[in-house]
Design an enzyme around this catalytic site. Structure first.
Site, PDB file in Angstrom:
ATOM      1  N   GLU A   9       0.872  -1.193   0.000  1.00 26.12           N
ATOM      2  CA  GLU A   9       0.000   0.000   0.000  1.00 26.12           C
ATOM      3  C   GLU A   9       0.897   1.227   0.000  1.00 26.12           C
ATOM      4  O   GLU A   9       1.082   1.893   1.029  1.00 26.12           O
ATOM      5  CB  GLU A   9      -0.946   0.011   1.205  1.00 26.12           C
ATOM      6  N   HIS A 162      -9.151   1.451  -0.183  1.00 22.88           N
ATOM      7  CA  HIS A 162      -8.317   2.315   0.652  1.00 22.88           C
ATOM      8  C   HIS A 162      -9.205   3.375   1.304  1.00 22.88           C
ATOM      9  O   HIS A 162     -10.175   3.828   0.696  1.00 22.88           O
ATOM     10  CB  HIS A 162      -7.240   2.974  -0.216  1.00 22.88           C
ATOM     11  N   ASP A 281       2.627   2.018   3.827  1.00 19.75           N
ATOM     12  CA  ASP A 281       1.844   3.251   3.650  1.00 19.75           C
ATOM     13  C   ASP A 281       2.769   4.440   3.394  1.00 19.75           C
ATOM     14  O   ASP A 281       2.490   5.561   3.825  1.00 19.75           O
ATOM     15  CB  ASP A 281       0.898   3.527   4.823  1.00 19.75           C
TER      16      ASP A 281
END
Ligand code: MN
Length: 322
Positions: A9, A162, A281
């Site tokens: 991600e 997301h 992230d």
């Protein structure tokens, strides 16, 4: 030596979405806004250097939130998604051992989203799609999106949901920045996934896969109560299985932004070690923090290998070595 890490991600943006990115950064403290701002549109130089220095072997790239989902004009959204996917596919082509990517999709036009998913996977080699939550209040359980789930199932690719801001402020969060990444995004995104369950999307498309970040957006912690109160409330639709079945069979979760042993252990216990994937992230979190956590956390070496790279290789069809 640190175990191989595929981070799934990992955000980018590009010039077409600069205004939206600046609005996101305006909510951060100045130090974090500068950190993110320096990195988010850099797709190669600084990104690869930090991956090398900080222990990330592969990033699976995706267009940052709200991305295409924040666009009000459907035709513009469709064109911008194609542009983003072409751009990121070129980066992957130039660095095939270091990057893979999820497609951005313009849900403003569901038929175009299906066509773009097929183009992105079949022609560009992307590994699925990442959708930044609702699109102007429209969630992916609506029948208009069933063709999208059918296409994802047929292609054998996941759709990563997301977080984004909810369509309207959550009343209990007003007055504090609770609507966002600290708390509200998890409720918003976990609820989005539960809408899919309750709509029967996974009864209809039993091999469809949803990816959720942030250690499962509160769901692994909540399955027993969800099942218990599914029976309790008369208004619940009648599904083939209790809600937990779909979370365990149609959802995989990632560790993005949660470098914390107790929630990781909960996710491993509930989902199984073959359904938890490493993510950082980046650049909203630091690579080094996630790498150190995953190298040191007290789990078995077999589970660590599954989480750090083997699950991503299997689920996303990525090469097993560089
Ligand atoms: Mn993220």
């Amino acid at each position: 030596m640190s175990i191989r890490k595929i981070a799934v991600e990992e955000a980018f943006t590009f010039d077409r979405l600069a205004d939206s990115q600046h609005a996101m950064e305006a909510a951060m403290n100045p130090a974090w806004a500068a950190y993110v701002g320096e990195r988010i549109a850099d797709l190669v130089d600084l990104r690869l250097r930090e991956m090398d220095d900080e222990g990330i072997d592969v990033q699976v790239l995706s267009l940052t939130s709200p991305g295409i989902q924040g666009m009000t004009d459907a035709a513009d959204a469709v064109a911008t998604a194609r542009e983003a996917n072409d751009l990121v596919a070129a980066v992957v082509r130039d660095h095939p051992t270091r990057f893979a990517a999820f497609a951005a999709l313009a849900c403003q036009d569901p038929a175009a989203a299906v066509a773009e998913l097929e183009r992105a996977v079949c022609d560009l080699g992307l590994r699925g799609a990442l959708i930044n939550g609702h699109t102007m209040g429209s969630y992916l359980d609506e029948p208009a999106y069933w063709d999208l789930w059918e296409a994802a199932e047929a292609l054998g690719v996941p759709i990563y949901i997301h977080p984004t801001d909810p369509p309207a402020p959550i009343a209990s969060c007003v007055g504090y920045p609770l609507d966002r990444a600290a708390w509200g995004w998890a409720f918003e995104t976990g609820s989005h996934a539960l809408r899919l369950v309750l709509a029967g999307v996974f009864d209809r498309f039993p091999d469809a896969t949803v990816m959720l970040g942030h250690m499962g957006e509160l769901l692994p912690y909540s399955l027993a109560r969800l099942d218990d109160r599914y029976d309790f409330y008369e208004a619940n639709p009648k599904l083939e299985h209790p809600p937990s079945h779909y979370v365990k069979h149609n959802v995989v979760v990632t560790t993005s932004g949660v470098n914390d042993a107790a929630p990781l252990q909960c996710a491993l216990d509930v989902m199984g070690a073959d359904r938890v994937l490493f993510a950082v992230d980046y650049p909203y979190q630091r690579n080094a923090d996630a790498v150190a956590f995953m190298d040191e956390v007290d789990i078995s070496d077999a589970d660590r290998a599954l989480v750090c790279h083997e699950n991503a290789e299997r689920i996303l069809g990525l090469p097993t070595e560089t």
